[in-house]
Write a protein that holds these residues in place. Structure first.
Motif, PDB file in Angstrom:
ATOM      1  N   ALA A 113       0.825  -1.211   0.000  1.00 10.50           N
ATOM      2  CA  ALA A 113       0.000   0.000   0.000  1.00 10.50           C
ATOM      3  C   ALA A 113       0.863   1.267   0.000  1.00 10.50           C
ATOM      4  CB  ALA A 113      -0.939  -0.014   1.198  1.00 10.50           C
ATOM      5  N   ALA A 114       1.957   1.244   0.740  1.00  9.99           N
ATOM      6  CA  ALA A 114       2.810   2.431   0.855  1.00  9.99           C
ATOM      7  C   ALA A 114       3.476   2.792  -0.478  1.00  9.99           C
ATOM      8  CB  ALA A 114       3.881   2.199   1.924  1.00  9.99           C
ATOM      9  N   GLU A 115       3.505   1.856  -1.405  1.00 14.47           N
ATOM     10  CA  GLU A 115       4.138   2.096  -2.707  1.00 14.47           C
ATOM     11  C   GLU A 115       3.112   2.417  -3.801  1.00 14.47           C
ATOM     12  OE1 GLU A 115       7.398   2.090  -3.496  1.00 14.47           O
ATOM     13  OE2 GLU A 115       7.911   1.816  -1.384  1.00 14.47           O
ATOM     14  N   ARG A 116       1.861   2.548  -3.426  1.00 18.07           N
ATOM     15  CA  ARG A 116       0.824   2.727  -4.459  1.00 18.07           C
ATOM     16  C   ARG A 116       0.506   4.180  -4.761  1.00 18.07           C
ATOM     17  NH1 ARG A 116      -3.233  -2.482  -4.177  1.00 18.07           N
ATOM     18  NH2 ARG A 116      -1.555  -3.986  -3.923  1.00 18.07           N
ATOM     19  N   HIS A 117       0.973   5.087  -3.908  1.00 17.92           N
ATOM     20  CA  HIS A 117       0.810   6.520  -4.162  1.00 17.92           C
ATOM     21  C   HIS A 117      -0.633   6.901  -4.456  1.00 17.92           C
ATOM     22  CE1 HIS A 117       5.192   6.905  -4.180  1.00 17.92           C
ATOM     23  NE2 HIS A 117       5.192   5.778  -4.877  1.00 17.92           N
TER      24      HIS A 117
END
Ligand code: ZN
Ligand code: ZN
Length: 137
Positions: A113-117
């Protein structure tokens, strides 16, 4: 009758002789041809078929969702009739051979999730590169 032709017929796609030849050339497993390769093979069966007709037909098949257009694989765009089963690609850096592969796990879920922007994800494309058995030294 081939799988791609069968799907197109089911959808009511008007099958002219030129369209049929393009669909026949594209049919099969592990098929990832460039537009020029499709044209060359189609012309063996139907010498009068023009490059423009092949390009237009490929564009229609992509718009229908029956053929995938691959940008990231190889040097030129390639056309892939395996449009209904999610798969990734294995590409030889030597000769450009492309295989359909099915990695373990879900490539979409692999992105935290933290990499989905803030994006809503629709698809993931993974390209594995290396040397095929024929190109390995
Ligand atoms: Zn190779
Ligand atoms: Zn493929």
């Amino acid at each position: 009758m081939s799988d791609l032709l069968e799907r197109l017929r089911t959808r009511g796609w008007r099958l002219t002789s030129q369209r049929r030849v393009v669909a026949e050339v594209l049919d099969g497993d592990h098929v990832h041809l460039t537009a020029d390769e499709v044209h060359a093979r189609a012309a063996v069966r139907l010498p009068e078929i023009s490059r423009a007709t092949v390009y237009n037909t490929l564009g229609e098949l992509v718009a229908l969702g029956e053929v995938l257009e691959l940008d990231a694989v190889g040097r030129a765009k390639r056309y892939d009739p395996n449009a209904h089963r999610a798969h990734q690609h294995l590409v030889c850096s030597g000769c450009g051979t492309v295989r359909d592969v099915h990695p373990l796990g879900d490539a979409l879920a692999a992105l935290p999730a933290a990499e989905r922007h803030g994006f809503t994800l629709a698809a993931a494309e993974v390209t594995y590169r290396g040397l095929c058995p024929d190109c390995r030294p």
